[in-house]
Design a protein around this motif. Structure first.
Motif, short mmCIF file in Angstrom:
data_model
loop_
_atom_site.label_atom_id
_atom_site.label_comp_id
_atom_site.label_asym_id
_atom_site.label_seq_id
_atom_site.Cartn_x
_atom_site.Cartn_y
_atom_site.Cartn_z
N GLN B 98 0.87 -1.05 -0.05
CA GLN B 98 0.07 -0.02 -0.08
C GLN B 98 0.73 1.14 -0.11
OE1 GLN B 98 -3.33 -0.20 2.77
NE2 GLN B 98 -3.33 -2.41 2.87
N GLY B 99 2.10 1.10 -0.48
CA GLY B 99 2.86 2.37 -0.74
C GLY B 99 3.53 2.69 0.69
N ASP B 100 3.34 1.90 1.69
CA ASP B 100 3.84 2.31 3.06
C ASP B 100 4.91 1.40 3.64
OD1 ASP B 100 2.21 3.03 6.21
OD2 ASP B 100 4.44 3.25 5.64
N TYR B 101 6.10 1.80 3.57
CA TYR B 101 7.23 0.93 3.87
C TYR B 101 7.50 1.00 5.47
CZ TYR B 101 8.35 0.02 -1.05
OH TYR B 101 8.15 -0.21 -2.45
N GLU B 102 7.02 1.93 6.01
CA GLU B 102 7.38 2.07 7.59
C GLU B 102 7.13 0.87 8.19
OE1 GLU B 102 5.55 5.59 9.21
OE2 GLU B 102 6.15 4.58 11.33
N GLN B 103 8.15 0.54 9.28
CA GLN B 103 7.70 -0.52 10.05
C GLN B 103 7.34 0.15 11.58
OE1 GLN B 103 10.68 -3.64 10.17
NE2 GLN B 103 11.00 -3.74 7.98
N TYR B 104 6.56 -0.45 12.03
CA TYR B 104 5.87 -0.01 13.44
C TYR B 104 6.58 -0.92 14.36
CZ TYR B 104 2.86 2.91 10.50
OH TYR B 104 2.46 4.09 9.80
N PHE B 105 7.29 -0.40 15.27
CA PHE B 105 7.92 -1.31 16.38
C PHE B 105 7.09 -1.29 17.76
CE2 PHE B 105 11.98 -2.79 14.75
CZ PHE B 105 12.10 -2.09 13.46
N GLY B 106 7.21 -2.55 18.40
CA GLY B 106 6.72 -2.63 19.47
C GLY B 106 7.65 -2.07 20.63
N PRO B 107 7.46 -2.31 21.78
CA PRO B 107 8.49 -1.79 22.89
C PRO B 107 9.54 -2.86 23.11
CG PRO B 107 6.34 -2.46 23.95
CD PRO B 107 5.90 -2.73 22.53
N GLY B 108 9.39 -3.91 22.76
CA GLY B 108 10.22 -5.03 23.00
C GLY B 108 10.17 -5.73 24.20
N THR B 109 10.76 -6.89 24.13
CA THR B 109 10.65 -7.90 25.40
C THR B 109 12.30 -7.94 25.73
OG1 THR B 109 8.77 -8.99 24.91
CG2 THR B 109 10.16 -10.23 26.08
N ARG B 110 12.54 -7.83 26.89
CA ARG B 110 13.94 -8.12 27.26
C ARG B 110 14.31 -9.40 27.81
NH1 ARG B 110 18.39 -5.52 27.25
NH2 ARG B 110 17.39 -3.49 26.82
N LEU B 111 14.94 -10.21 27.10
CA LEU B 111 15.09 -11.75 27.72
C LEU B 111 16.19 -11.71 28.43
CD1 LEU B 111 14.00 -14.67 27.61
CD2 LEU B 111 15.37 -15.15 25.48
N THR B 112 16.20 -12.31 29.67
CA THR B 112 17.44 -12.84 30.47
C THR B 112 17.79 -14.33 30.30
OG1 THR B 112 17.24 -10.71 31.50
CG2 THR B 112 18.25 -12.55 32.67
N VAL B 113 18.46 -14.59 30.24
CA VAL B 113 18.75 -16.30 30.33
C VAL B 113 19.76 -16.68 31.61
CG1 VAL B 113 19.61 -18.42 29.24
CG2 VAL B 113 18.77 -16.49 27.94
N THR B 114 19.17 -17.36 32.27
CA THR B 114 19.92 -17.64 33.55
C THR B 114 20.59 -19.14 33.84
OG1 THR B 114 18.23 -18.29 34.97
CG2 THR B 114 18.92 -15.87 34.86
#
Lengths: 111, 114
Positions: B98-114
């Motif tokens: 639709q002629g709109d290339y912008e990507q809309y981002f979410g706030p993210g998930t920060r993953l910690t691996v212990t």
């Protein structure tokens, strides 16, 4: 593959001055370029974009310049404010594929 | 109004224990992306869905999988997280065609691996 990179990892400017953040890209087939701002702990926020058939585009206090001859992209921020402090990423791509991002420039605004 | 929503915002998992991150969107966009962002680095595309078509990046480890059960939701599954998988995971959407290339981002998930 394509690479998109930034010239300076950190840019420090005085509040009220203009900022210029630069970016180089390697894939001449890219037809879409975009700048994002990312504050600490947040997702990237759209600033401005430009298509390859343009060489300049202006937004509110921001201007993006595209030089396809030398594959260079820049973001100009007029009258920088404390709220402009963030990491700025340039990205490029085409079609529905994801964006290729540069490494990021950390813009620091000095009072 | 949140447009790209990611849950949870922070996730802690144990080494080798499968984990799923979720993303939903209210934009009705046809393309959804997952990016991995490590500290002080740029986001790196893992894969994307164009409608129901899955597109994997060549260098995305097999440990990472994705599901898109409908237009609104997309999941990132990490089958056996390693310490090197600790990162911010960003979901994004776009409305290709639709002629709109912008990507809309979410706030993210920060993953910690212990």
């Amino acid at each position: 593959g394509e690479s998109v990179g930034l010239h300076l990892p950190t840019l420090s400017v005085q509040e009220g001055d203009n900022s210029i953040i630069n970016c180089a890209y390697s894939n001449s087939a890219s037809d879409y370029f975009i700048w994002y701002k990312q504050e600490s702990g947040k997702g990237p926020q759209f600033i401005i974009d430009i298509r390859s058939n343009m060489d300049k585009r202006q937004g509110q206090r921001v201007t993006v310049l595209l030089n396809k001859t030398v594959k260079h992209l820049s973001l100009q921020i007029a009258a920088t404010q404390p709220g402009d402090s963030a990491v700025y990423f340039c990205g490029s791509g085409g079609g529905a594929d994801g964006l290729t991002f540069g490494k990021g420039t950390h813009l620091i605004i000095q009072p | 109004d949140a447009m790209v929503i990611q849950n949870p915002r922070y996730q802690v998992t144990q080494f080798g224990k499968p984990v799923t991150l979720s993303c939903s969107q209210t934009l009705n966009h046809n393309v959804m992306y997952w990016y991995q962002q490590k500290s002080s680095q740029a986001p790196k595309l893992l894969f994307h869905y164009y409608d129901k078509d899955f597109n994997n990046e060549a260098d995305t480890p097999d440990n990472f999988q994705s599901r898109r059960p409908n237009t609104s939701f997309c999941f990132l599954d990490i089958r056996s997280p390693g310490l090197g998988d600790a990162a911010m995971y960003l979901c994004a959407t776009s409305r290709w065609g639709q002629g709109d290339y912008e990507q809309y981002f979410g706030p993210g998930t920060r993953l910690t691996v212990t």
